[in-house]
Write a protein that holds these residues in place. Structure first.
Motif, PDB file in Angstrom:
ATOM      1  N   ASP A 164       0.860  -1.183   0.000  1.00 49.15           N
ATOM      2  CA  ASP A 164       0.000   0.000   0.000  1.00 49.15           C
ATOM      3  C   ASP A 164       0.898   1.235   0.000  1.00 49.15           C
ATOM      4  N   ALA A 165       0.879   2.005  -1.075  1.00 47.62           N
ATOM      5  CA  ALA A 165       1.794   3.138  -1.215  1.00 47.62           C
ATOM      6  C   ALA A 165       1.580   4.174  -0.117  1.00 47.62           C
ATOM      7  N   LEU A 166       0.335   4.487   0.199  1.00 47.76           N
ATOM      8  CA  LEU A 166       0.070   5.497   1.229  1.00 47.76           C
ATOM      9  C   LEU A 166       0.494   5.002   2.603  1.00 47.76           C
ATOM     10  N   ALA A 167       0.246   3.736   2.897  1.00 53.72           N
ATOM     11  CA  ALA A 167       0.673   3.189   4.186  1.00 53.72           C
ATOM     12  C   ALA A 167       2.194   3.204   4.285  1.00 53.72           C
ATOM     13  N   TYR A 168       2.870   2.869   3.204  1.00 50.66           N
ATOM     14  CA  TYR A 168       4.335   2.915   3.183  1.00 50.66           C
ATOM     15  C   TYR A 168       4.819   4.336   3.482  1.00 50.66           C
ATOM     16  N   LEU A 169       4.230   5.323   2.841  1.00 51.26           N
ATOM     17  CA  LEU A 169       4.662   6.704   3.051  1.00 51.26           C
ATOM     18  C   LEU A 169       4.295   7.200   4.446  1.00 51.26           C
ATOM     19  N   GLN A 170       3.188   6.710   5.001  1.00 47.13           N
ATOM     20  CA  GLN A 170       2.833   7.066   6.376  1.00 47.13           C
ATOM     21  C   GLN A 170       3.897   6.582   7.345  1.00 47.13           C
ATOM     22  N   ALA A 171       4.498   5.428   7.059  1.00 45.71           N
ATOM     23  CA  ALA A 171       5.504   4.839   7.953  1.00 45.71           C
ATOM     24  C   ALA A 171       6.920   5.319   7.649  1.00 45.71           C
ATOM     25  N   PHE A 172       7.105   5.997   6.536  1.00 51.03           N
ATOM     26  CA  PHE A 172       8.459   6.390   6.128  1.00 51.03           C
ATOM     27  C   PHE A 172       9.014   7.452   7.078  1.00 51.03           C
ATOM     28  N   PRO A 173      10.289   7.329   7.494  1.00 48.99           N
ATOM     29  CA  PRO A 173      10.892   8.324   8.406  1.00 48.99           C
ATOM     30  C   PRO A 173      11.208   9.634   7.685  1.00 48.99           C
ATOM     31  N   LEU A 174      10.171  10.435   7.482  1.00 50.12           N
ATOM     32  CA  LEU A 174      10.321  11.660   6.684  1.00 50.12           C
ATOM     33  C   LEU A 174      11.281  12.660   7.313  1.00 50.12           C
ATOM     34  N   HIS A 175      11.482  12.573   8.624  1.00 50.58           N
ATOM     35  CA  HIS A 175      12.383  13.516   9.281  1.00 50.58           C
ATOM     36  C   HIS A 175      13.811  13.407   8.750  1.00 50.58           C
ATOM     37  N   ALA A 176      14.151  12.239   8.186  1.00 47.08           N
ATOM     38  CA  ALA A 176      15.523  12.009   7.716  1.00 47.08           C
ATOM     39  C   ALA A 176      15.681  12.257   6.226  1.00 47.08           C
ATOM     40  N   VAL A 177      14.606  12.645   5.535  1.00 51.92           N
ATOM     41  CA  VAL A 177      14.663  12.807   4.081  1.00 51.92           C
ATOM     42  C   VAL A 177      15.391  14.103   3.724  1.00 51.92           C
ATOM     43  N   THR A 178      16.435  13.973   2.936  1.00 56.50           N
ATOM     44  CA  THR A 178      17.194  15.137   2.458  1.00 56.50           C
ATOM     45  C   THR A 178      16.872  15.475   1.014  1.00 56.50           C
ATOM     46  N   GLU A 179      16.218  14.551   0.304  1.00 56.26           N
ATOM     47  CA  GLU A 179      15.972  14.730  -1.126  1.00 56.26           C
ATOM     48  C   GLU A 179      14.830  13.810  -1.539  1.00 56.26           C
ATOM     49  N   ILE A 180      14.064  14.268  -2.535  1.00 58.76           N
ATOM     50  CA  ILE A 180      12.983  13.481  -3.116  1.00 58.76           C
ATOM     51  C   ILE A 180      13.248  13.319  -4.608  1.00 58.76           C
ATOM     52  N   HIS A 181      12.982  12.117  -5.139  1.00 59.30           N
ATOM     53  CA  HIS A 181      13.053  11.866  -6.575  1.00 59.30           C
ATOM     54  C   HIS A 181      11.651  11.625  -7.124  1.00 59.30           C
ATOM     55  N   LEU A 182      11.388  12.229  -8.282  1.00 56.32           N
ATOM     56  CA  LEU A 182      10.186  11.974  -9.059  1.00 56.32           C
ATOM     57  C   LEU A 182      10.621  11.519 -10.443  1.00 56.32           C
ATOM     58  N   ALA A 183       9.970  10.498 -10.986  1.00 55.31           N
ATOM     59  CA  ALA A 183      10.359   9.978 -12.300  1.00 55.31           C
ATOM     60  C   ALA A 183       9.163   9.326 -12.969  1.00 55.31           C
ATOM     61  N   GLY A 184       9.338   9.052 -14.259  1.00 58.25           N
ATOM     62  CA  GLY A 184       8.357   8.281 -14.996  1.00 58.25           C
ATOM     63  C   GLY A 184       8.743   6.813 -15.031  1.00 58.25           C
ATOM     64  N   HIS A 185       7.838   5.983 -15.501  1.00 59.65           N
ATOM     65  CA  HIS A 185       8.086   4.549 -15.561  1.00 59.65           C
ATOM     66  C   HIS A 185       7.448   3.973 -16.805  1.00 59.65           C
ATOM     67  N   GLY A 186       7.804   2.730 -17.089  1.00 58.09           N
ATOM     68  CA  GLY A 186       7.209   2.021 -18.210  1.00 58.09           C
ATOM     69  C   GLY A 186       6.486   0.779 -17.729  1.00 58.09           C
ATOM     70  N   VAL A 187       5.811   0.097 -18.671  1.00 58.01           N
ATOM     71  CA  VAL A 187       5.073  -1.124 -18.369  1.00 58.01           C
ATOM     72  C   VAL A 187       5.688  -2.270 -19.158  1.00 58.01           C
ATOM     73  N   ASP A 188       6.018  -3.349 -18.467  1.00 58.53           N
ATOM     74  CA  ASP A 188       6.492  -4.563 -19.131  1.00 58.53           C
ATOM     75  C   ASP A 188       5.259  -5.357 -19.562  1.00 58.53           C
ATOM     76  N   GLU A 189       4.824  -5.137 -20.785  1.00 56.13           N
ATOM     77  CA  GLU A 189       3.589  -5.756 -21.261  1.00 56.13           C
ATOM     78  C   GLU A 189       3.739  -7.245 -21.505  1.00 56.13           C
ATOM     79  N   ASP A 190       4.977  -7.749 -21.505  1.00 57.61           N
ATOM     80  CA  ASP A 190       5.192  -9.187 -21.678  1.00 57.61           C
ATOM     81  C   ASP A 190       5.068  -9.967 -20.375  1.00 57.61           C
ATOM     82  N   SER A 191       5.038  -9.261 -19.247  1.00 61.80           N
ATOM     83  CA  SER A 191       4.913  -9.950 -17.961  1.00 61.80           C
ATOM     84  C   SER A 191       3.447 -10.221 -17.672  1.00 61.80           C
ATOM     85  N   PRO A 192       3.142 -11.333 -17.011  1.00 60.12           N
ATOM     86  CA  PRO A 192       1.728 -11.655 -16.726  1.00 60.12           C
ATOM     87  C   PRO A 192       1.040 -10.594 -15.886  1.00 60.12           C
ATOM     88  N   ALA A 193       1.796  -9.937 -15.022  1.00 64.35           N
ATOM     89  CA  ALA A 193       1.185  -8.978 -14.101  1.00 64.35           C
ATOM     90  C   ALA A 193       1.370  -7.528 -14.538  1.00 64.35           C
TER      91      ALA A 193
END
Length: 278
Positions: A186-215
């Motif tokens: 769960d992405a939101l639950a993960y971020l709720q638990a993340f130790p944000l006090h220690a974060v010095t930098e954030i990365h944002l990026a795009g992604h692709g889809v592996d359409e050959d994988s079953p999932a």
């Protein structure tokens, strides 16, 4: 005195002229130091020119901190020379391994978050920080399969690394989104638990889809614009933890510098809404 960091871009040599001319407030650039660890040449001269105009961050991909062996001392010496040369405002690495027995793998590989792994990685971070003369920040990985053998949740593991070593954290929000799709966290639950006090930098990026994988695996490919669900997760992080220097990562299918700057400006607007970044 330079202004505080706001939103930045990964530097690409083909964008050198635009980068040197750009005067966007708070703009900074990040590079993979492995591309600039020689003794001279045009690439290093290019980096010197950018460092004269903008703050720089070094984002390593080959310290192999999660390997059951210390980081390569020769690599650390070369990296220290680069740190001393360009005086980066941030230095970071991945929570992964990529080398064993003198062989390097072209990937950032996972590991079970065991107590033994925690002790080994903490020792490797301490060795690296001592050798470099500065603190480093550790990036949360993207996941593509479920591994067994964990003694720690990932967020607790990262928090304990911070406690034992004094390192910072680099929160890659695209990695959180990719992992949520691929292994069912769960992405939101993960971020709720993340130790944000220690974060010095954030990365944002795009992604692709592996359409050959079953999932339909999502791939952390850095070759597309930042996806809207990632922007929404970013908004959530800023509302909880406040602004942090934020990088737009783009390594493939590169658009023009102006297009990248538009994404950077979107992050900058969101940062400004939360107050000044660090």
């Amino acid at each position: 005195m330079r202004p505080p960091l706001a939103a930045g871009l990964g530097f690409k040599p083909q964008h050198l002229d635009e980068a040197l001319r750009c005067v966007s407030p708070g703009l900074w650039f990040e590079v993979h130091p492995e591309n600039y660890m020689g003794d001279g040449g045009p690439h290093l001269a290019m980096l010197d020119a950018v460092a004269d105009r903008h703050p720089l961050s070094l984002h390593g991909v080959s310290l192999s901190l999660a390997a059951a062996a210390p980081p390569d001392t020769g690599h650390l010496r070369r990296l220290r020379r680069l740190v001393d040369r360009v005086r980066p405002v941030l230095v970071s690495e991945h929570l992964a391994w990529s080398a064993w027995g003198g062989c390097y793998m072209p990937d950032l590989l996972p590991f079970p978050r065991s107590r033994e792994a925690l002790a080994c990685i903490a020792a490797n971070i301490l060795r690296s920080q001592d050798a470099l003369g500065c603190g480093i920040s550790i990036e949360n990985p993207a996941h593509y399969l479920v591994l067994d053998g964990h003694d720690w949740s990932e967020t607790d593991f990262l928090a304990e690394l911070v406690r034992r070593t004094g390192c910072g954290l680099l929160l890659d929000i695209n990695n959180v989104h990719v992992s949520a799709n691929n292994i069912g966290i769960d992405a939101l639950a993960y971020l709720q638990a993340f130790p944000l006090h220690a974060v010095t930098e954030i990365h944002l990026a795009g992604h692709g889809v592996d359409e050959d994988s079953p999932a339909n695996l999502l791939i952390d490919s850095h070759d597309a614009p930042v996806d809207e669900p990632v922007w929404e997760l970013y908004r959530h992080v800023l509302s909880r933890g406040g602004p942090r220097p934020t990088l737009i990562e783009r390594d493939g299918n590169l658009p023009s510098f102006d297009v990248l700057l538009q994404e950077c400006a979107r992050a900058g607007t969101m940062l400004a809404a939360q107050g000044q970044a660090a």
